[in-house]
Scaffold this motif. Sequence first.
Motif, mmCIF file in Angstrom:
data_model
loop_
_atom_site.group_PDB
_atom_site.id
_atom_site.type_symbol
_atom_site.label_atom_id
_atom_site.label_comp_id
_atom_site.label_asym_id
_atom_site.label_seq_id
_atom_site.Cartn_x
_atom_site.Cartn_y
_atom_site.Cartn_z
ATOM 1 N N ARG A 32 0.540 -1.469 0.252
ATOM 2 C CA ARG A 32 0.084 0.046 -0.118
ATOM 3 C C ARG A 32 1.212 0.737 0.463
ATOM 4 N NH1 ARG A 32 -5.180 -1.104 0.074
ATOM 5 N NH2 ARG A 32 -5.712 -2.635 0.376
ATOM 6 N N GLU A 34 1.282 4.759 0.461
ATOM 7 C CA GLU A 34 0.841 5.923 0.651
ATOM 8 C C GLU A 34 -0.015 6.694 -0.046
ATOM 9 O OE1 GLU A 34 -0.285 6.144 3.387
ATOM 10 O OE2 GLU A 34 -1.043 8.416 3.007
ATOM 11 N N THR A 35 0.870 7.457 -0.586
ATOM 12 C CA THR A 35 0.773 8.561 -2.108
ATOM 13 C C THR A 35 1.258 8.012 -3.468
ATOM 14 O OG1 THR A 35 0.656 9.964 -0.719
ATOM 15 C CG2 THR A 35 0.548 11.142 -2.656
ATOM 16 N N THR A 54 -4.147 9.224 -2.276
ATOM 17 C CA THR A 54 -3.422 8.874 -1.568
ATOM 18 C C THR A 54 -4.318 6.915 -0.954
ATOM 19 O OG1 THR A 54 -5.234 9.586 0.817
ATOM 20 C CG2 THR A 54 -2.785 10.570 0.150
ATOM 21 N N THR A 55 -4.078 6.081 0.501
ATOM 22 C CA THR A 55 -4.549 5.271 0.392
ATOM 23 C C THR A 55 -5.774 4.562 0.293
ATOM 24 O OG1 THR A 55 -3.462 5.202 2.634
ATOM 25 C CG2 THR A 55 -2.170 3.698 0.431
ATOM 26 N N ASP A 56 -5.931 5.759 1.295
ATOM 27 C CA ASP A 56 -7.652 5.648 1.404
ATOM 28 C C ASP A 56 -8.805 6.887 0.614
ATOM 29 O OD1 ASP A 56 -7.997 9.161 3.773
ATOM 30 O OD2 ASP A 56 -7.202 8.444 1.526
ATOM 31 N N GLY A 57 -8.402 7.245 -0.892
ATOM 32 C CA GLY A 57 -8.668 7.449 -1.963
ATOM 33 C C GLY A 57 -8.598 9.067 -1.783
ATOM 34 N N SER A 58 -8.260 9.621 -0.833
ATOM 35 C CA SER A 58 -8.776 11.040 -0.892
ATOM 36 C C SER A 58 -7.631 11.586 -2.289
ATOM 37 C CB SER A 58 -7.936 11.775 0.552
ATOM 38 O OG SER A 58 -8.810 11.103 1.262
ATOM 39 N N THR A 59 -8.412 12.599 -2.608
ATOM 40 C CA THR A 59 -7.418 13.014 -4.435
ATOM 41 C C THR A 59 -7.556 14.702 -3.640
ATOM 42 O OG1 THR A 59 -9.626 13.201 -5.266
ATOM 43 C CG2 THR A 59 -8.180 11.555 -5.387
ATOM 44 N N TYR A 75 -5.214 -1.556 -7.137
ATOM 45 C CA TYR A 75 -4.943 -2.312 -6.076
ATOM 46 C C TYR A 75 -5.291 -3.449 -6.340
ATOM 47 C CZ TYR A 75 -2.700 -3.894 -1.614
ATOM 48 O OH TYR A 75 -2.187 -5.310 -0.527
#
Length: 117
Positions: A32, A34-35, A54-59, A75
Amino acid sequence: QVQLVESGGGLVQAGESLRLSCAASKSIFSIRIETMGWYRQAPGKQRELVARITTDGSTNYADSVKGRFTISRDYPENTLNLQMNTLAPEDTAVYYCNLVYRGNDYWGQGTQVTVSS
């Protein structure tokens, strides 16, 4: 060894679309990251951030591409994509894929996007 290979660039007319992809080497499959992000560099200008995820889907996006470009990632392959719609001549640049892994920056070789008016 981390390698990134971009594809999908080309010559299009204003208003058209392109989809860029960035394939990561198998050495980081299932890791995973991070960015991951897309940058671009136009002739005579500095390299600039286009979009990042980012890994949590934030853009986050550059103001100039908001509403037109969409970044996504797959992923576990860590494939990075950039859907570019309503392209304009000012989007002409070499587009680079980037990721940071274990404190090191990795870049692809770049793919040329040229938008004619």
